[in-house]
Scaffold this active site. Structure first.
Site, PDB file in Angstrom:
ATOM      1  N   CYS A  68       0.850  -1.183   0.000  1.00  0.00           N
ATOM      2  CA  CYS A  68       0.000   0.000   0.000  1.00  0.00           C
ATOM      3  C   CYS A  68       0.892   1.240   0.000  1.00  0.00           C
ATOM      4  O   CYS A  68       1.802   1.369   0.826  1.00  0.00           O
ATOM      5  CB  CYS A  68      -0.896  -0.017   1.240  1.00  0.00           C
ATOM      6  SG  CYS A  68      -1.936   1.453   1.400  1.00  0.00           S
TER       7      CYS A  68
ATOM      8  N   CYS B  56       0.363   3.146   3.572  1.00  0.00           N
ATOM      9  CA  CYS B  56       0.859   2.680   4.873  1.00  0.00           C
ATOM     10  C   CYS B  56       1.957   1.633   4.794  1.00  0.00           C
ATOM     11  O   CYS B  56       2.525   1.262   5.817  1.00  0.00           O
ATOM     12  CB  CYS B  56      -0.286   2.149   5.718  1.00  0.00           C
ATOM     13  SG  CYS B  56      -1.005   0.604   5.103  1.00  0.00           S
TER      14      CYS B  56
ATOM     15  N   CYS C 237      -7.248  -1.274   1.509  1.00  0.00           N
ATOM     16  CA  CYS C 237      -6.202  -1.797   2.387  1.00  0.00           C
ATOM     17  C   CYS C 237      -6.813  -2.048   3.757  1.00  0.00           C
ATOM     18  O   CYS C 237      -7.483  -1.176   4.315  1.00  0.00           O
ATOM     19  CB  CYS C 237      -5.059  -0.781   2.486  1.00  0.00           C
ATOM     20  SG  CYS C 237      -3.817  -1.182   3.721  1.00  0.00           S
TER      21      CYS C 237
ATOM     22  N   CYS D  67      -5.102   0.684   6.495  1.00  0.00           N
ATOM     23  CA  CYS D  67      -5.369   2.132   6.498  1.00  0.00           C
ATOM     24  C   CYS D  67      -6.672   2.499   5.794  1.00  0.00           C
ATOM     25  O   CYS D  67      -7.023   3.674   5.716  1.00  0.00           O
ATOM     26  CB  CYS D  67      -4.199   2.892   5.881  1.00  0.00           C
ATOM     27  SG  CYS D  67      -4.032   2.692   4.082  1.00  0.00           S
TER      28      CYS D  67
ATOM     29  N   CYS E 120      -8.725  -5.144  -9.853  1.00  0.00           N
ATOM     30  CA  CYS E 120      -8.355  -4.049 -10.751  1.00  0.00           C
ATOM     31  C   CYS E 120      -7.924  -2.881  -9.862  1.00  0.00           C
ATOM     32  O   CYS E 120      -8.757  -2.248  -9.212  1.00  0.00           O
ATOM     33  CB  CYS E 120      -9.568  -3.698 -11.609  1.00  0.00           C
ATOM     34  SG  CYS E 120      -9.219  -2.492 -12.886  1.00  0.00           S
TER      35      CYS E 120
END
Length: 150
Positions: free
Chosen positions: A65, A68, A111, A114, A136
């Site tokens: 991510c 984070c 995510c 976060c 996607c």
């Protein structure tokens, strides 16, 4: 900040200090980057992968991510779906949450650490992968690390 929610910004203003304006638009405000943006824009995920590894499909590593640092996808789960955005057939265990869109038409993926917007998951499209799923993902919400992490 990698994978820990303790050091994450607690306000949207805080996120503005750690994300670029484009990352903020996607990760926090659920915008969508244009199709092909990640592959054709210098400094973005797939463009930089092609420059550094010669391919936008490295054999190893992990995608994290951009907000984070939580590991989200193994490089081996990435595939060419032809959709214009990076596509993966599955996330790492517990790394991604699925949230139905308010209109019920699609399923958003975020995510799990976060809650940053990644994109959408599509199921049953007939892709020849182990899950018949297509995550996607906006390339701008990911960073590539050549190191495997679990």
């Amino acid at each position: 900040m990698k994978g820990s929610s303790d050091s994450l910004p607690s306000t949207e203003d805080g996120w503005l200090t750690v994300l670029s304006p484009n990352q903020f638009a996607v990760l926090r405000n659920k915008a969508t980057e244009p199709s092909g943006y990640s592959e054709t824009t210098p400094g973005e995920l797939e463009y930089e992968l092609k420059q550094s590894t010669g391919s936008k499909f490295p054999d190893s590593g992990v995608y994290e991510c951009a907000g984070c640092g939580t590991p989200l996808y193994s490089a081996v789960s990435k595939f060419d779906s032809g959709c214009g955005w990076p596509a993966y057939y599955e996330g790492l265990p517990g790394a991604i949450k699925e949230v139905p869109d308010a209109d019920g038409m699609r399923t958003e993926i975020v995510c799990s650490n976060c809650n940053g917007h990644l994109g959408h998951v599509f199921k049953g499209e007939g892709f020849p992968n182990p899950t018949d799923e297509r995550h996607c993902v906006n390339g701008i919400s990911l960073k590539y690390s050549p190191e495997e992490s679990e």
